[in-house]
Design a protein around this motif. Structure first.
Motif, short mmCIF file in Angstrom:
data_model
loop_
_atom_site.label_atom_id
_atom_site.label_comp_id
_atom_site.label_asym_id
_atom_site.label_seq_id
_atom_site.Cartn_x
_atom_site.Cartn_y
_atom_site.Cartn_z
N MET A 81 42.59 46.99 35.44
CA MET A 81 40.83 47.26 34.16
C MET A 81 41.60 48.11 32.61
N ILE A 82 43.07 48.50 33.01
CA ILE A 82 43.77 48.56 31.41
C ILE A 82 44.39 47.20 31.24
N TRP A 83 44.93 46.11 32.47
CA TRP A 83 45.53 45.14 32.14
C TRP A 83 44.55 44.12 31.51
N ARG A 84 42.70 43.96 32.57
CA ARG A 84 41.97 42.97 31.10
C ARG A 84 41.43 43.85 30.14
N LEU A 85 41.81 44.97 28.92
CA LEU A 85 41.01 45.48 28.57
C LEU A 85 42.30 45.49 27.03
N ARG A 86 43.83 45.29 28.00
CA ARG A 86 44.64 45.18 26.67
C ARG A 86 44.62 43.64 26.47
N GLN A 87 43.93 42.66 27.05
CA GLN A 87 43.69 41.37 26.86
C GLN A 87 42.33 41.32 25.58
N ARG A 88 41.88 42.47 25.73
CA ARG A 88 40.79 42.13 24.59
C ARG A 88 39.38 41.62 25.41
N ARG A 89 38.94 42.26 26.66
CA ARG A 89 37.76 42.24 26.80
C ARG A 89 37.20 43.94 26.69
N SER A 90 36.06 43.22 27.06
CA SER A 90 34.63 43.71 27.04
C SER A 90 35.45 45.54 28.01
N LEU A 91 34.74 46.28 27.66
CA LEU A 91 34.98 47.44 29.06
C LEU A 91 34.05 47.16 29.63
N PRO A 92 32.83 46.29 30.02
CA PRO A 92 31.51 46.09 30.94
C PRO A 92 32.40 44.88 32.04
N ALA A 93 33.05 44.02 30.88
CA ALA A 93 33.18 42.70 31.53
C ALA A 93 34.44 42.99 32.89
N ALA A 94 36.23 44.15 31.93
CA ALA A 94 36.97 44.98 32.44
C ALA A 94 36.90 45.21 34.10
N SER A 95 35.18 46.11 33.98
CA SER A 95 35.21 46.41 35.03
C SER A 95 34.93 45.90 36.05
N ILE A 96 34.16 45.09 35.58
CA ILE A 96 33.84 44.33 36.63
C ILE A 96 34.95 43.65 37.26
N ASP A 97 35.94 43.08 36.29
CA ASP A 97 36.77 42.39 37.06
C ASP A 97 37.86 43.30 38.60
N ALA A 98 37.71 44.08 37.35
CA ALA A 98 38.70 46.07 38.05
C ALA A 98 37.99 46.00 39.96
N LEU A 99 36.67 45.56 39.65
CA LEU A 99 36.04 45.95 40.89
C LEU A 99 36.75 45.05 41.90
N SER A 100 36.32 43.50 41.20
CA SER A 100 36.80 42.09 42.35
C SER A 100 37.90 42.98 42.80
N ALA A 101 38.95 43.17 41.63
CA ALA A 101 40.25 43.08 42.40
C ALA A 101 40.30 43.83 43.00
N SER A 102 39.42 44.86 43.51
CA SER A 102 39.61 46.49 44.25
C SER A 102 38.80 46.08 45.49
N TYR A 103 37.67 45.64 45.23
CA TYR A 103 36.47 45.96 46.48
C TYR A 103 36.37 45.05 48.04
N ALA A 104 37.01 45.71 48.86
CA ALA A 104 37.21 44.89 50.42
C ALA A 104 35.88 45.19 50.70
N ASN A 105 35.76 43.99 51.42
CA ASN A 105 34.86 44.31 52.24
C ASN A 105 34.32 44.84 52.88
N TRP A 227 41.42 33.43 39.81
CA TRP A 227 43.01 33.52 40.81
C TRP A 227 43.92 34.63 40.72
N PRO A 228 44.51 35.20 39.14
CA PRO A 228 44.43 36.97 39.28
C PRO A 228 44.29 38.06 39.80
N LEU A 229 42.99 38.08 40.24
CA LEU A 229 42.66 39.30 40.92
C LEU A 229 42.55 38.74 42.74
N VAL A 230 42.01 37.63 42.90
CA VAL A 230 42.23 37.11 43.94
C VAL A 230 44.00 37.40 44.32
N ILE A 231 45.14 37.40 43.71
CA ILE A 231 46.58 37.38 43.72
C ILE A 231 46.64 39.10 44.38
#
Length: 311
Positions: A81-105, A227-231
């Motif tokens: 989330m911090i990484w995405r926010l530093r890329q000037r993404r909105s908080l909702p978008a950064a939150s979903i990206d952060a969830l995609s990178a941490s939400y195990a199936n 891809w960055p989120l997948v890695i």
């Protein structure tokens, strides 16, 4: 390898079924959204309510495992989330990206895989991890998204708006309601339990078919953003959780192995459901799920090999 394939192939088959139904126009362009609403408002709340209403705190109180697995999830979530926010993404978008990178199936793949690899003893850590992911991590993501959607200048009014929105969100209310029910000591009536079982059983196929329906809609340029989120998910989270489990907290072998295996799972459908529900970042979330699931054959095989050699 056969154990991993036994779990992965049915999941891919359900996604493919939705994909083919949309491409052949058996299901219309609005099917993905409507099926996702069915999961968010009925199926998943039933699953969460039943999981917490029929459990006790004693069963799930494993501080070391919770610290290792939940710590890995939260650190990956916060860092992304911090990484995405530093890329000037909105908080909702950064939150979903952060969830995609941490939400195990953990629910769809983790429980059957732990049973296959670790035996019956693997069910308990898989259930705990599922509750951590679908309750705690989901709730944090929803709070961040709702906070980011508010435009009020007054902090008090913004907080009140967020709390009101959360009070109406079934994915937050259902596990809380289940925990309150469990605290009463009353069992669920047989008819209620059957009703919840029927709805909960529909969660996996409906969510995966909904994902296939969405993937059938051609979107340009999403794979590169995924891809960055997948890695981060497939490499960063297992390494971090494994370090916490084996080195920092020095968990017993069963719990350490379970923490590693569960953290190496691909991204679950939760981020896609939230993205579709809030109409934010659904293409990136869906590609992250698909690519990470394809890559999970390698990550899970490596973890299973490690567990087998360390036994």
């Amino acid at each position: 390898m056969s154990s991993v394939l036994a779990v992965l192939v049915p999941i891919f088959a359900l996604i493919l079924a939705g994909f083919l139904c949309r491409r052949s126009n058996r299901l219309g362009p609005g099917a993905a959204s409507e099926m996702n609403k069915f999961v968010v408002w009925l199926c998943l709340p039933a699953l969460l309510f039943k999981a917490t209403a029929t459990s006790s705190w004693a069963v799930f109180w494993q501080p070391g495992f919770l610290a290792a697995f939940a710590g890995g999830c939260l650190l990956i979530f916060a860092t992304t989330m911090i990484w995405r926010l530093r890329q000037r993404r909105s908080l909702p978008a950064a939150s979903i990206d952060a969830l995609s990178a941490s939400y195990a199936n953990t629910g769809y793949m983790g429980i059957p895989l732990c049973l296959l690899v670790l035996g019956e003893e693997g069910l308990e850590p898989a259930l705990i991890a599922t509750l951590v992911v679908v309750c705690m991590l989901f709730a944090i993501a929803v709070i961040c998204i709702e906070a980011g959607l508010q435009n009020e200048r007054s902090l008090g009014r913004a907080v009140l708006t967020v709390l009101t929105a959360l009070a109406k969100n079934p994915l937050v209310i259902s596990p809380l309601a289940g925990a309150l029910w469990a605290a009463t000591g009353l069992g669920l009536p047989a008819m209620a339990l059957r009703f919840l079982d029927l709805l909960a059983a529909a969660t996996v196929p409906c969510a995966l078919v909904s994902l296939g329906l969405f993937l059938a809609q051609r979107q340009e340029g999403e794979a590169a953003g995924a891809w960055p989120l997948v890695i981060v998910k497939m490499v960063g989270q297992p390494l971090l959780t494994g370090f916490l489990a084996y080195r920092v907290f020095q968990l017993p072998p069963l719990w350490a192995n379970a923490a590693l295996l569960l953290s190496a799972l691909p991204t679950g459908t939760g981020p896609f459901m939230l993205a579709e529900y809030y109409a934010r970042e659904a293409p990136v979330a869906s590609r992250t799920i698909l690519i990470s699931t394809l890559c999970s054959l390698a990550s899970l095989s490596a973890c299973i090999y490690w567990i087998g050699n360390s036994a």
